[in-house]
Design a protein around this motif. Structure first.
Motif, PDB file in Angstrom:
ATOM      1  N   ARG A 121       0.829  -1.209   0.000  1.00  0.00           N
ATOM      2  CA  ARG A 121       0.000   0.000   0.000  1.00  0.00           C
ATOM      3  C   ARG A 121       0.861   1.255   0.000  1.00  0.00           C
ATOM      4  N   ASN A 122       1.990   1.206   0.721  1.00  0.00           N
ATOM      5  CA  ASN A 122       2.845   2.391   0.829  1.00  0.00           C
ATOM      6  C   ASN A 122       3.416   2.826  -0.516  1.00  0.00           C
ATOM      7  N   ILE A 123       3.561   1.882  -1.445  1.00  0.00           N
ATOM      8  CA  ILE A 123       4.073   2.245  -2.773  1.00  0.00           C
ATOM      9  C   ILE A 123       3.151   3.268  -3.427  1.00  0.00           C
ATOM     10  N   LEU A 124       1.842   3.076  -3.246  1.00  0.00           N
ATOM     11  CA  LEU A 124       0.868   4.038  -3.766  1.00  0.00           C
ATOM     12  C   LEU A 124       0.756   5.264  -2.874  1.00  0.00           C
ATOM     13  N   ALA A 125       0.612   5.012  -1.567  1.00  0.00           N
ATOM     14  CA  ALA A 125       0.290   6.098  -0.641  1.00  0.00           C
ATOM     15  C   ALA A 125       1.355   7.185  -0.622  1.00  0.00           C
ATOM     16  N   ARG A 126       2.628   6.793  -0.686  1.00  0.00           N
ATOM     17  CA  ARG A 126       3.696   7.796  -0.630  1.00  0.00           C
ATOM     18  C   ARG A 126       3.641   8.754  -1.816  1.00  0.00           C
ATOM     19  N   GLN A 127       3.268   8.238  -2.975  1.00  0.00           N
ATOM     20  CA  GLN A 127       3.242   9.075  -4.177  1.00  0.00           C
ATOM     21  C   GLN A 127       1.969   9.909  -4.308  1.00  0.00           C
ATOM     22  N   ALA A 238       9.627   6.557  -8.993  1.00  0.00           N
ATOM     23  CA  ALA A 238       9.533   6.422  -7.540  1.00  0.00           C
ATOM     24  C   ALA A 238       8.807   5.133  -7.150  1.00  0.00           C
ATOM     25  N   MET A 239       7.719   4.813  -7.835  1.00  0.00           N
ATOM     26  CA  MET A 239       6.993   3.588  -7.501  1.00  0.00           C
ATOM     27  C   MET A 239       7.808   2.351  -7.844  1.00  0.00           C
ATOM     28  N   ALA A 241      11.035   2.102  -7.865  1.00  0.00           N
ATOM     29  CA  ALA A 241      12.112   1.977  -6.881  1.00  0.00           C
ATOM     30  C   ALA A 241      11.600   1.342  -5.597  1.00  0.00           C
ATOM     31  N   ASP A 242      10.417   1.758  -5.139  1.00  0.00           N
ATOM     32  CA  ASP A 242       9.824   1.160  -3.942  1.00  0.00           C
ATOM     33  C   ASP A 242       9.479  -0.308  -4.177  1.00  0.00           C
ATOM     34  N   LEU A 243       8.977  -0.596  -5.362  1.00  0.00           N
ATOM     35  CA  LEU A 243       8.608  -1.972  -5.687  1.00  0.00           C
ATOM     36  C   LEU A 243       9.837  -2.877  -5.704  1.00  0.00           C
ATOM     37  N   ALA A 244      10.954  -2.362  -6.195  1.00  0.00           N
ATOM     38  CA  ALA A 244      12.181  -3.160  -6.259  1.00  0.00           C
ATOM     39  C   ALA A 244      12.695  -3.527  -4.871  1.00  0.00           C
ATOM     40  N   LYS A 245      12.386  -2.689  -3.875  1.00  0.00           N
ATOM     41  CA  LYS A 245      12.831  -2.960  -2.502  1.00  0.00           C
ATOM     42  C   LYS A 245      11.950  -3.979  -1.793  1.00  0.00           C
ATOM     43  N   LEU A 246      10.789  -4.237  -2.342  1.00  0.00           N
ATOM     44  CA  LEU A 246       9.824  -5.122  -1.694  1.00  0.00           C
ATOM     45  C   LEU A 246      10.237  -6.574  -1.914  1.00  0.00           C
ATOM     46  N   PRO A 252       3.773  -7.612  -6.248  1.00  0.00           N
ATOM     47  CA  PRO A 252       3.383  -7.391  -7.654  1.00  0.00           C
ATOM     48  C   PRO A 252       4.474  -7.806  -8.630  1.00  0.00           C
ATOM     49  N   GLU A 253       4.045  -8.209  -9.814  1.00  0.00           N
ATOM     50  CA  GLU A 253       4.970  -8.756 -10.815  1.00  0.00           C
ATOM     51  C   GLU A 253       6.019  -7.744 -11.274  1.00  0.00           C
ATOM     52  N   ASP A 254       5.555  -6.553 -11.675  1.00  0.00           N
ATOM     53  CA  ASP A 254       6.453  -5.517 -12.178  1.00  0.00           C
ATOM     54  C   ASP A 254       5.698  -4.197 -12.152  1.00  0.00           C
ATOM     55  N   ILE A 255       6.373  -3.119 -12.509  1.00  0.00           N
ATOM     56  CA  ILE A 255       5.758  -1.794 -12.409  1.00  0.00           C
ATOM     57  C   ILE A 255       4.547  -1.657 -13.331  1.00  0.00           C
TER      58      ILE A 255
END
Length: 429
Positions: A121-127, A238-239, A241-246, A252-255
């Protein structure tokens, strides 16, 4: 003294004793109004021993309860592909027909639970925090004015498709690096994806829905991957980059897939909210005149419009563990049905709950959920709606409803109109 044991959900008053399934689901706003007079409890037993939540205080408390999680993707998938939806047995589709729908569900924040849910959720919420969406405003203002100019060339327009739908899809397409043609394609696909919210679907409608979702995931996913690869889209960068850290199972599969699955509400539900809010405002001539004279009142119009006509009237959640709430025992695995259409018209919280009051204080609305499940896109939805309303209520514009029977789509979890004819005219100040 012995404490009174909690009442199991199975022993609560049954919804089916008050309504048939068709009566309850045909129009949730009307059903909620009836329930206020016929039910003396805020909690009812629904189909499959689900918990039906009606009152505002209970909806807010349970929506924010971390033990009440999202309905997992595999259950929603089963409900859409195999479960009897109320209109007879559903023929199980072939796997290749539903692959896109499965991908859509499994990559959503709104179907994930701990430990994945919060970091996902934070991937969306931060942006989508207020300070991050402020730079989006100029594009929204340009699009709203562009659509007004298009409307001025016509005798009348259908506000649903020719303003709100175009506005939402063009806006998010612009943010995500998509072309105008891709935005037009996505808007057309929203008609097919609307079918996901129907409680009864024909086999033909199900086939159309699965096809639409599959195409949508491909169109948006590929466009986002292309835009991200260019390296100049800050939102996607930005999303991603956050996804890559997860590093959690089920991530999720990819951006491209992540954005397609989670920005559906941006393309679709934002447009529904704008239609509902503007319909309510246009239907109250005194309120409309006040907003035209005082642009700051668009915020009041947004809150009151979404309270009365919440785009999502009902959502389904799941008890992740045994819960005792207000003397009721809710076993783990119990579906929790949040009836926002009732909670937002609760007379214990809202005076004259069915009436439109522009000056009503913002009181515990449940339009955007709560707690860990508070909608991460709520700030963007509000900003986009308010910018459009400000443009549409400018003193030099006269926007009016066309005399028409306004029909809400029946048997749907969404509160949306089939069409909204309006006239748009330039007037002298």
């Amino acid at each position: 003294m012995h404490s009174v044991p909690p009442t199991p959900v199975t022993e609560l008053p049954a919804l089916e004793d008050l309504f048939t399934f068709d009566e309850f689901s045909r129009d949730f706003v009307e059903a909620a109004r009836e329930l206020r007079h016929r039910a003396r409890t805020s909690l009812l037993r629904g189909p499959e021993n689900s918990l039906v939540v009606l009152r505002n205080r209970d909806a807010r408390a349970l929506a924010a309860n971390p033990q009440v999680g999202n309905m997992p993707a595999e259950i929603l998938f089963w409900m859409a592909t195999e479960m009897d939806l109320g209109s007879g047995p559903v023929t199980k589709p072939e796997p290749e027909q539903t692959a896109g729908f499965d991908r859509f569900l499994r990559n959503q924040v709104f179907t994930s639970n701990p430990p994945l849910h919060q970091p996902n959720r934070n991937i969306l919420a931060r942006q989508l925090m207020p300070r991050n969406i402020l730079p989006f405003a100029p594009l929204a203002e340009r699009l709203a004015q562009e659509l007004v100019e298009e409307a001025l060339e016509r005798q009348q327009i259908d506000f649903v498709h020719e303003f709100a739908g175009r506005y939402a899809t063009r806006f998010w397409a612009g943010q995500l690096g998509m072309t105008r043609d891709e935005a037009t394609h996505v808007q057309a696909l929203m008609e097919e994806m609307n079918l996901t919210f129907l409680l009864t679907r024909s086999p033909e409608q199900s086939e159309q829905m699965f096809s639409g979702v599959d195409t949508y995931m491909d169109v948006v996913g590929e466009a986002v991957r292309r835009a991200w690869a260019k390296g100049d889209n800050e939102l996607l960068h930005a999303m991603a980059a956050d996804l890559a850290k997860l590093d959690i199972e089920g991530k999720p599969e990819d951006i491209g897939t992540f954005v397609a699955a989670n920005f559906f509400d941006g393309f679709h539900t934002v447009a529904v909210a704008l239609v509902n809010v503007f319909f309510r405002l246009l239907g109250n001539s005194a309120a409309h005149a006040r907003v035209r004279a005082e642009p700051s009142l668009v915020t009041n119009a947004f809150h009151e419009g979404t309270r009365l006509e919440s785009p999502l009237m009902v959502s389904q959640r799941l008890a992740l563990q045994d819960i005792e709430y207000e003397g009721v025992f809710i076993p783990a695995g119990t579906p929790v049905v949040m009836v926002w259409a009732a909670a937002n018209r609760d007379p214990e919280v809202f005076t004259d709950p069915d009436d439109y009051h522009l000056d009503r204080p913002v009181q515990h609305g449940t339009t955007f959920g709560g707690g860990a499940h508070l909608c991460p896109g709520r700030n963007a939805a509000r900003m986009l709606t308010e910018i459009a309303l400000t443009t549409l209520t400018a003193p030099d514009l006269d926007v009016a409803l066309v005399d028409h029977e306004h029909a809400w789509v029946p048997n749907s979890l969404m509160r949306h109109l089939t069409e909204l004819p309006v006239t748009v005219r330039r007037v002298s100040r």
